[in-house]
Write a protein that holds these residues in place. Structure first.
Motif, PDB file in Angstrom:
ATOM      1  N   ASP A   1      21.439 -49.025 -50.600  1.00  0.00           N
ATOM      2  CA  ASP A   1      22.569 -48.292 -50.021  1.00  0.00           C
ATOM      3  C   ASP A   1      23.873 -48.605 -50.767  1.00  0.00           C
ATOM      4  O   ASP A   1      24.647 -47.696 -51.102  1.00  0.00           O
ATOM      5  N   ARG A   2      24.110 -49.888 -51.049  1.00  0.00           N
ATOM      6  CA  ARG A   2      25.328 -50.273 -51.798  1.00  0.00           C
ATOM      7  C   ARG A   2      25.299 -49.653 -53.201  1.00  0.00           C
ATOM      8  O   ARG A   2      26.322 -49.210 -53.722  1.00  0.00           O
ATOM      9  N   PHE A   3      24.109 -49.648 -53.798  1.00  0.00           N
ATOM     10  CA  PHE A   3      23.941 -49.057 -55.131  1.00  0.00           C
ATOM     11  C   PHE A   3      24.313 -47.567 -55.108  1.00  0.00           C
ATOM     12  O   PHE A   3      25.082 -47.093 -55.939  1.00  0.00           O
TER      13      PHE A   3
ATOM     14  N   LEU B   1      30.314 -39.689 -54.933  1.00  0.00           N
ATOM     15  CA  LEU B   1      30.542 -38.302 -54.496  1.00  0.00           C
ATOM     16  C   LEU B   1      29.302 -37.721 -53.813  1.00  0.00           C
ATOM     17  O   LEU B   1      29.409 -36.969 -52.850  1.00  0.00           O
ATOM     18  N   ARG B   2      28.124 -38.098 -54.323  1.00  0.00           N
ATOM     19  CA  ARG B   2      26.893 -37.579 -53.728  1.00  0.00           C
ATOM     20  C   ARG B   2      26.403 -38.450 -52.569  1.00  0.00           C
ATOM     21  O   ARG B   2      25.488 -38.047 -51.831  1.00  0.00           O
TER      22      ARG B   2
ATOM     23  N   GLY C   1      22.397 -39.444 -45.898  1.00  0.00           N
ATOM     24  CA  GLY C   1      22.711 -38.816 -44.610  1.00  0.00           C
ATOM     25  C   GLY C   1      22.051 -39.573 -43.470  1.00  0.00           C
ATOM     26  O   GLY C   1      21.225 -40.461 -43.687  1.00  0.00           O
ATOM     27  N   HIS C   2      22.418 -39.185 -42.231  1.00  0.00           N
ATOM     28  CA  HIS C   2      21.932 -39.930 -41.065  1.00  0.00           C
ATOM     29  C   HIS C   2      20.405 -39.935 -40.969  1.00  0.00           C
ATOM     30  O   HIS C   2      19.796 -40.960 -40.665  1.00  0.00           O
TER      31      HIS C   2
END
Length: 314
Positions: free
Chosen positions: A130-132, A139-140, A146-147
């Motif tokens: 997620d951090r990556f 931007l993407r 997404g959830h």
């Protein structure tokens, strides 16, 4: 090692099967037990309060409704649960004369501990990914993470945890326990249980080192690659403030990862681990109580957003 029972006259082994186990816990007199009780109680209280606070802050503050905090909330939930699988029972045992845990109780404890700890290992990998994504393609990021994607990733970590737990628990409790029912530990875990088995535990040891080793190596690999990319991306950033913010978020995650995988590796992923149970108990205290207590502290103290959210709620 195999401990053989006395031979009957007809040459058969007499085998005694036990209904209950005894969790021997820590050696030492009443003063030692009282001191350890105080330490365990303090660690557990701080763990519960810290993780509940994290869950509440992230749930109540709309500004923290992002993927990173969604995963962090799940990490807090896991820490809260898996320390609760072990600490209350261990606390009760410090002053219990019998220290008995039923066969079913022992299997249940092992199942949930294994489930939650493995899930946490996978979740730490997901958090690195997620951090990556956040730093490598900002931007993407809102679309890629997404959830529904985040929810599926978290469900995936639980499925992985469940799979390992089912394998470890079923293979451990298929063994005959007939040499002794005294577990040299403060909770039901695979290494101390394997010491009591009077069947051949080679497959069990292979499964423990093999699966845990694979999980640790696999997740560590994901984390290292993610952080490799992250570091390169951060170093290319123009603004010093941006670099600092990125490094501080990642720094807290790396601290948590290093602590967790370091101790788990010592305990499960090296073949000599089963022999030294005294050392094993100390290491176990670390990842069953100390790390779940430290995680919310690591993430909230190093994190501006969480600190501000706490002030707003306060």
């Amino acid at each position: 090692g195999l401990r053989l029972m006395p031979l009957h006259r007809n040459g058969n082994l007499s085998v005694v099967y036990f209904q209950d186990f005894v969790l021997e816990g820590f050696k030492g007199g009443l003063e030692t037990q009282a001191l350890l009780f105080a330490v365990f109680l303090t660690l557990y209280m701080v763990t519960v309060l810290g993780n509940l606070a994290m869950i509440m802050v992230i749930t109540l503050d709309a500004r923290l409704h992002s993927p990173m905090y969604f995963f962090l909330k799940n990490l807090s939930f896991l820490d809260l649960c898996y320390s609760s699988v072990i600490a209350p029972n261990a606390l009760a045992n410090f002053f219990s004369p019998s220290k008995v845990i039923t066969f079913a109780g022992c299997a249940t404890q092992l199942f949930f501990f294994s489930l939650l700890a493995t899930t946490e290992a996978f979740l730490l990998g997901v958090m690195a990914y997620d951090r990556f994504m956040a730093i490598y393609s900002p931007l993407r990021y809102p679309i890629t993470m997404g959830h529904s994607v985040c929810t599926r990733l978290v469900l995936g970590t639980y499925c992985g945890g469940c799979l390992n737990s089912v394998v470890q628990t079923s293979f451990t409790f298929l063994l005959p326990f007939c040499s002794s029912n005294r577990i040299n530990h403060f909770f039901c875990d695979v290494p101390p249980l394997l010491q009591l088995a009077c069947g051949n535990t080679a497959i069990n040891e292979l499964l423990l080192f093999g699966i845990c080793g694979l999980i640790i190596v696999g997740v560590t690999f994901v984390i290292l690659i993610s952080y490799g990319y992250i570091t390169v991306t951060i170093l290319r950033m123009r603004s010093a403030a941006g670099r600092r913010k990125a490094f501080s978020t990642c720094g807290s995650h790396m601290t948590a990862v290093t602590l967790f995988f370091g101790t788990v590796f010592v305990m499960y992923a090296q073949p000599g681990a089963i022999e030294s149970m005294e050392q094993g108990k100390v290491v176990s205290v670390f990842y069953t109580l100390v790390i779940p207590m430290l995680n919310p502290l690591i993430y909230s103290l190093r994190n501006k957003d969480v600190k501000e959210a706490l002030q707003r709620l306060g």
